[in-house]
Design an enzyme around this catalytic site. Structure first.
Site, mmCIF file in Angstrom:
data_model
loop_
_atom_site.group_PDB
_atom_site.id
_atom_site.type_symbol
_atom_site.label_atom_id
_atom_site.label_comp_id
_atom_site.label_asym_id
_atom_site.label_seq_id
_atom_site.Cartn_x
_atom_site.Cartn_y
_atom_site.Cartn_z
ATOM 1 N N SER A 138 0.826 -1.219 -0.082
ATOM 2 C CA SER A 138 -0.131 0.039 -0.019
ATOM 3 C C SER A 138 0.846 1.265 -0.158
ATOM 4 O O SER A 138 1.900 1.299 0.748
ATOM 5 C CB SER A 138 -0.960 0.007 1.398
ATOM 6 O OG SER A 138 -1.665 1.191 1.689
ATOM 7 N N TYR A 151 -1.213 -0.454 10.658
ATOM 8 C CA TYR A 151 -1.472 -0.668 9.096
ATOM 9 C C TYR A 151 -0.324 -0.326 8.324
ATOM 10 O O TYR A 151 0.290 -1.207 7.393
ATOM 11 C CB TYR A 151 -2.783 -0.108 8.518
ATOM 12 C CG TYR A 151 -2.992 -0.359 7.334
ATOM 13 C CD1 TYR A 151 -3.519 -1.710 6.768
ATOM 14 C CD2 TYR A 151 -2.960 0.458 5.935
ATOM 15 C CE1 TYR A 151 -3.751 -2.199 5.632
ATOM 16 C CE2 TYR A 151 -3.187 0.204 4.742
ATOM 17 C CZ TYR A 151 -3.711 -1.140 4.786
ATOM 18 O OH TYR A 151 -3.814 -1.586 3.228
HETATM 19 N N1 LIG Z 1 -8.972 -0.872 -0.557
HETATM 20 C C1 LIG Z 1 -7.808 0.088 -0.577
HETATM 21 O O1 LIG Z 1 -7.746 1.244 -0.504
HETATM 22 C C2 LIG Z 1 -6.350 -0.510 -0.412
HETATM 23 C C3 LIG Z 1 -5.192 0.313 -0.491
HETATM 24 C C4 LIG Z 1 -4.054 -0.252 -0.758
HETATM 25 C C5 LIG Z 1 -4.018 -1.652 -0.405
HETATM 26 N N2 LIG Z 1 -4.807 -2.384 -0.093
HETATM 27 C C6 LIG Z 1 -4.513 -3.833 0.147
HETATM 28 O O2 LIG Z 1 -5.406 -4.718 -0.888
HETATM 29 C C7 LIG Z 1 -5.555 -5.621 -0.312
HETATM 30 C C8 LIG Z 1 -7.031 -6.147 -0.679
HETATM 31 O O3 LIG Z 1 -7.763 -5.227 0.032
HETATM 32 P P1 LIG Z 1 -9.227 -4.968 -0.344
HETATM 33 O O4 LIG Z 1 -9.297 -3.306 -0.523
HETATM 34 O O5 LIG Z 1 -9.542 -5.841 -1.760
HETATM 35 O O6 LIG Z 1 -10.183 -5.385 0.882
HETATM 36 P P2 LIG Z 1 -11.333 -6.163 0.919
HETATM 37 O O7 LIG Z 1 -12.235 -6.056 -0.015
HETATM 38 O O8 LIG Z 1 -11.726 -6.011 2.378
HETATM 39 O O9 LIG Z 1 -10.698 -7.688 0.927
HETATM 40 C C9 LIG Z 1 -9.868 -8.429 1.829
HETATM 41 C C10 LIG Z 1 -9.744 -9.705 1.400
HETATM 42 O O10 LIG Z 1 -8.825 -10.170 2.411
HETATM 43 C C11 LIG Z 1 -9.148 -11.568 2.820
HETATM 44 N N3 LIG Z 1 -8.793 -11.971 4.252
HETATM 45 C C12 LIG Z 1 -8.862 -11.108 5.327
HETATM 46 N N4 LIG Z 1 -8.372 -11.767 6.230
HETATM 47 C C13 LIG Z 1 -7.896 -12.913 5.876
HETATM 48 C C14 LIG Z 1 -7.489 -13.922 6.549
HETATM 49 N N5 LIG Z 1 -7.398 -14.136 7.891
HETATM 50 N N6 LIG Z 1 -7.333 -15.343 5.783
HETATM 51 C C15 LIG Z 1 -7.487 -14.984 4.493
HETATM 52 N N7 LIG Z 1 -7.931 -14.230 3.728
HETATM 53 C C16 LIG Z 1 -8.307 -13.136 4.397
HETATM 54 C C17 LIG Z 1 -10.835 -11.472 2.656
HETATM 55 O O11 LIG Z 1 -11.314 -12.832 2.324
HETATM 56 P P3 LIG Z 1 -11.882 -13.487 3.566
HETATM 57 O O12 LIG Z 1 -12.963 -12.754 4.649
HETATM 58 O O13 LIG Z 1 -13.144 -14.294 2.606
HETATM 59 O O14 LIG Z 1 -11.170 -14.356 4.298
HETATM 60 C C18 LIG Z 1 -10.985 -10.602 1.498
HETATM 61 O O15 LIG Z 1 -10.973 -11.314 0.309
HETATM 62 C C19 LIG Z 1 -5.259 -5.812 1.055
HETATM 63 O O16 LIG Z 1 -3.758 -6.660 1.563
HETATM 64 C C20 LIG Z 1 -5.396 -4.222 1.426
HETATM 65 O O17 LIG Z 1 -4.111 -3.764 2.646
HETATM 66 C C21 LIG Z 1 -6.242 -1.965 -0.235
#
Ligand SMILES: NC(=O)c1ccc[n+]([C@@H]2O[C@H](COP(=O)([O-])OP(=O)(O)OC[C@H]3O[C@@H](n4cnc5c(N)ncnc54)[C@H](OP(=O)(O)O)[C@@H]3O)[C@@H](O)[C@H]2O)c1
Length: 243
Positions: A138, A151
């Site tokens: 991120s 984070y």
């Molecule tokens: N959205 C943003 O603004 C943003 C910006 C920069 C980076 N990111 C990064 O992008 C990545 C994806 O985030 P997102 O934005 O797509 O959020 P999201 O829609 O909330 O998705 C999060 C994913 O992580 C999985 N997860 C959470 N805890 C887990 C565990 N213990 N074991 C296995 N899977 C787990 C969830 O699946 P289940 O609940 O089905 O397990 C879900 O598929 C993350 O690493 C986040 O830090 C996001």
């Protein structure tokens, strides 16, 4: 279809960025192992994908769960060409409010979860003398802010880890490593936040410009489609309108 018949494992494939990446890789011909805890959502996603898919239950915070899932993936898919570490949590909170369990879970999933998956793919990628590991870090790992201490630290760790992985794994084993560093993306990630004071201070539903998950999937595709001799080290991607 440059990726035809490649095998990709995508963690966090049930939602947001991981889901978009899985769809994007599949649309370019990849067979995909869809991993997360919510297998019901993964089954729904699998129905939207035309290439071979495998739904695997994986809790990246549990070593045994990750180990079992990768055994199944290798057994049923035969090899792993691409690992995308997208599983993540973001329970932002002010340090003064002492959300210890959330701090520890953030490190458990975002850092240790990544490590567990990297540990599992290394034997196959080393033997193949080929592979590509994409870590979804991120921009918050580089640009810190109040409420984002733990984070941000977790994502700084992933960026540092990615750099060191390139040093060790690229020359000897031809394994490529890419850190993707998104700014704000419109997903469910902010639902992890429980710190009422922080939620009152910050307007996450507001007008700030946001990327869509498919924009991050495009960045991943760019990295994996490069010729084997090209390693895209990092991609930092923000919405237009954000400095
Ligand atoms: N959205 C943003 O603004 C943003 C910006 C920069 C980076 N990111 C990064 O992008 C990545 C994806 O985030 P997102 O934005 O797509 O959020 P999201 O829609 O909330 O998705 C999060 C994913 O992580 C999985 N997860 C959470 N805890 C887990 C565990 N213990 N074991 C296995 N899977 C787990 C969830 O699946 P289940 O609940 O089905 O397990 C879900 O598929 C993350 O690493 C986040 O830090 C996001």
């Amino acid at each position: 279809m440059k990726l035809k018949n490649k095998v990709a494992v995508v963690t966090g494939a049930s939602s947001g960025i991981g889901k978009a990446i899985a769809k994007q890789l599949a649309s370019e011909g990849c067979n995909v192992a869809l991993a997360s805890r919510s297998t019901d959502k993964l089954e729904e996603l699998a129905k939207e994908i035309d290439t071979k898919t495998l739904v695997v239950k994986m809790d990246v915070s549990q070593t045994a769960s990750v180990n079992k899932a990768f055994e199944e993936i290798l057994d049923k898919m035969g090899r792993i060409d691409i690992l995308v570490n997208s599983a993540g949590v973001m329970p932002l909170s002010y340090l003064k409010n002492r959300h210890l369990d959330e701090w520890l879970q953030t490190i458990e999933v975002n850092v240790k979860g990544c490590l567990r998956c990297i540990y599992e793919v290394l034997p196959a990628m080393k033997a193949q003398k080929e592979g590509h590991i994409i870590n979804i870090a991120s921009v918050d790992g580089k640009e810190l802010f109040e409420g984002g201490a733990v984070y941000g630290a977790s994502k700084a760790a992933v960026i540092a880890l990615s750099q060191a992985m390139r040093m060790e794994l690229s020359p000897e084993f031809n394994i490529r490593v890419t850190a993707i560093e998104p700014g704000t993306v419109d997903t469910d990630l902010r639902e992890d936040i429980t710190d009422e004071e922080l939620l009152e201070d910050k307007d996450y539903g507001g007008d700030e410009p946001k990327l869509e998950a498919k924009h991050i999937a495009n960045a991943v595709l760019y990295a994996v489609e490069q010729p084997n001799e090209v390693n895209v080290n990092e991609i930092l991607i923000k919405p237009t309108g954000k400095s």
